[in-house]
Design a protein around this motif. Structure first.
Motif, PDB file in Angstrom:
ATOM      1  N   ASN A  36       0.820  -1.091  -0.127  1.00 19.78           N
ATOM      2  CA  ASN A  36       0.037   0.078  -0.112  1.00 19.78           C
ATOM      3  C   ASN A  36       1.009   1.178   0.093  1.00 19.78           C
ATOM      4  OD1 ASN A  36      -2.416  -1.300  -0.250  1.00 19.78           O
ATOM      5  ND2 ASN A  36      -2.873  -1.158   1.990  1.00 19.78           N
ATOM      6  N   GLU A  40       0.873   4.040  -3.041  1.00 12.66           N
ATOM      7  CA  GLU A  40       0.385   5.438  -2.777  1.00 12.66           C
ATOM      8  C   GLU A  40       1.572   6.316  -3.276  1.00 12.66           C
ATOM      9  OE1 GLU A  40      -1.525   8.889  -1.520  1.00 12.66           O
ATOM     10  OE2 GLU A  40      -2.097   6.958  -1.770  1.00 12.66           O
ATOM     11  N   TYR A  43       1.491   6.843  -6.801  1.00 17.22           N
ATOM     12  CA  TYR A  43       0.144   7.541  -7.075  1.00 17.22           C
ATOM     13  C   TYR A  43       0.750   9.326  -6.762  1.00 17.22           C
ATOM     14  CZ  TYR A  43      -4.255  10.226  -6.316  1.00 17.22           C
ATOM     15  OH  TYR A  43      -5.444  11.018  -6.636  1.00 17.22           O
ATOM     16  N   GLN A  44       1.123   9.465  -5.864  1.00 17.92           N
ATOM     17  CA  GLN A  44       1.983  10.713  -5.388  1.00 17.92           C
ATOM     18  C   GLN A  44       2.585  11.179  -6.495  1.00 17.92           C
ATOM     19  OE1 GLN A  44       0.512  12.869  -3.333  1.00 17.92           O
ATOM     20  NE2 GLN A  44      -0.799  11.186  -2.419  1.00 17.92           N
ATOM     21  N   HIS A  68      -6.333   2.722  -7.994  1.00 18.90           N
ATOM     22  CA  HIS A  68      -6.005   3.565  -6.619  1.00 18.90           C
ATOM     23  C   HIS A  68      -6.355   5.070  -6.394  1.00 18.90           C
ATOM     24  CE1 HIS A  68      -3.861   4.233  -2.663  1.00 18.90           C
ATOM     25  NE2 HIS A  68      -3.415   5.339  -3.297  1.00 18.90           N
ATOM     26  N   LYS A  69      -7.285   5.119  -5.702  1.00 19.15           N
ATOM     27  CA  LYS A  69      -8.089   6.404  -5.592  1.00 19.15           C
ATOM     28  C   LYS A  69      -8.632   6.974  -6.975  1.00 19.15           C
ATOM     29  CE  LYS A  69      -5.296   8.245  -1.902  1.00 19.15           C
ATOM     30  NZ  LYS A  69      -4.470   9.427  -1.302  1.00 19.15           N
ATOM     31  N   ASP A  70      -8.141   8.013  -7.504  1.00 21.27           N
ATOM     32  CA  ASP A  70      -8.767   8.399  -8.775  1.00 21.27           C
ATOM     33  C   ASP A  70      -7.844   8.345  -9.806  1.00 21.27           C
ATOM     34  OD1 ASP A  70      -7.268  10.462  -7.844  1.00 21.27           O
ATOM     35  OD2 ASP A  70      -8.386  12.007  -8.430  1.00 21.27           O
ATOM     36  N   TYR A 111     -17.156  13.637 -10.884  1.00 18.49           N
ATOM     37  CA  TYR A 111     -15.927  13.772 -10.373  1.00 18.49           C
ATOM     38  C   TYR A 111     -15.489  14.934  -9.465  1.00 18.49           C
ATOM     39  CZ  TYR A 111     -10.743  13.934 -10.228  1.00 18.49           C
ATOM     40  OH  TYR A 111      -9.515  13.984  -9.704  1.00 18.49           O
ATOM     41  N   GLY A 113     -12.316  15.576  -7.636  1.00 19.59           N
ATOM     42  CA  GLY A 113     -10.871  15.380  -7.141  1.00 19.59           C
ATOM     43  C   GLY A 113     -10.284  16.542  -7.230  1.00 19.59           C
ATOM     44  N   ARG A 158     -19.303   5.470  -3.920  1.00 25.05           N
ATOM     45  CA  ARG A 158     -18.667   5.864  -2.746  1.00 25.05           C
ATOM     46  C   ARG A 158     -19.239   4.727  -1.890  1.00 25.05           C
ATOM     47  NH1 ARG A 158     -15.782   8.966  -0.487  1.00 25.05           N
ATOM     48  NH2 ARG A 158     -15.867  11.120   0.043  1.00 25.05           N
ATOM     49  N   LYS A 162     -14.648   5.920   1.161  1.00 27.24           N
ATOM     50  CA  LYS A 162     -13.573   5.447   0.109  1.00 27.24           C
ATOM     51  C   LYS A 162     -14.376   5.540  -1.207  1.00 27.24           C
ATOM     52  CE  LYS A 162     -10.623   2.774   2.676  1.00 27.24           C
ATOM     53  NZ  LYS A 162      -9.402   1.921   2.771  1.00 27.24           N
ATOM     54  N   ASP A 163     -13.650   6.026  -2.334  1.00 25.17           N
ATOM     55  CA  ASP A 163     -14.441   6.066  -3.590  1.00 25.17           C
ATOM     56  C   ASP A 163     -13.777   4.653  -4.302  1.00 25.17           C
ATOM     57  OD1 ASP A 163     -15.802   8.278  -3.427  1.00 25.17           O
ATOM     58  OD2 ASP A 163     -14.152   9.715  -3.894  1.00 25.17           O
TER      59      ASP A 163
END
Length: 179
Positions: A36, A40, A43-44, A68-70, A111, A113, A158, A162-163
């Motif tokens: 994880n 992450e 993603y960042q 992961h996320k959007d 969306y 984000g 949702r 979490k999405d």
């Protein structure tokens, strides 16, 4: 046959079993946590590339990571921006901005984000450029077509805090204008 099946558990067996189960749980937890953290971090890194306007790098990072996320939405945004930046204006006009619009319209309207305003601005810009090309006669005004017979649409659900994003394929008819 007496003695084949053991019915009692001595303390040494119980202690070793407990140690093995504890070690196994610790190992599984460590792998889960490190995975994880790696996802992450990637993603960042992709978000940082988007902010630096390095569209191709961001799309590449986002395409090689799990949902992961959007990430799926940001991947489509990065691909659309990359298409706008690296194709020549005549190429974009020739295709009627279809590839860019397809990528942008695969992003859900709801969306919310960090890149929502940027995505909305890009949609407006592309539609304005397409309208200008229509006025100049370079693009047919009657329809917006897609190159192939399917479209991927991203949906967001949702669940608690979490999405969850998932894709679904649709068949899209190719329209022709008959004069």
């Amino acid at each position: 046959m007496k003695g084949v099946f053991r019915t009692s558990v001595d303390k040494a067996d119980f202690k070793y079993t407990l140690i093995i189960i504890t070690a196994l749980l610790f190992f599984v937890g460590a792998v889960y946590l490190s995975t994880n953290v790696m996802v992450e971090n990637r993603y960042q890194k992709a978000v940082a590339r988007l902010k630096e306007e390095k569209w191709e790098e961001a799309a590449l990072i986002l395409s090689h990571m799990p949902n992961h996320k959007d990430g799926e939405i940001l991947k489509r945004y990065a691909l659309a921006r990359d298409e706008m930046e690296f194709k020549s204006q005549p190429e974009l006009v020739e295709t009627g901005y279809v590839t860019v619009l397809r990528l942008l319209y695969e992003i859900p309207d709801h969306y919310q984000g960090d890149f929502k305003e940027d995505i909305d601005r890009l949609k407006v810009l592309v539609l304005a450029k397409r309208e200008q090309a229509i006025k100049e006669g370079a693009v047919q005004p009657h329809f917006l077509y897609f190159d192939d017979s399917s479209v991927q649409k991203v949906y967001a659900v949702r669940l608690g805090d979490k999405d969850l994003f998932y894709e679904r394929s649709y068949l899209v008819p190719n329209f022709e204008v008959l004069d």
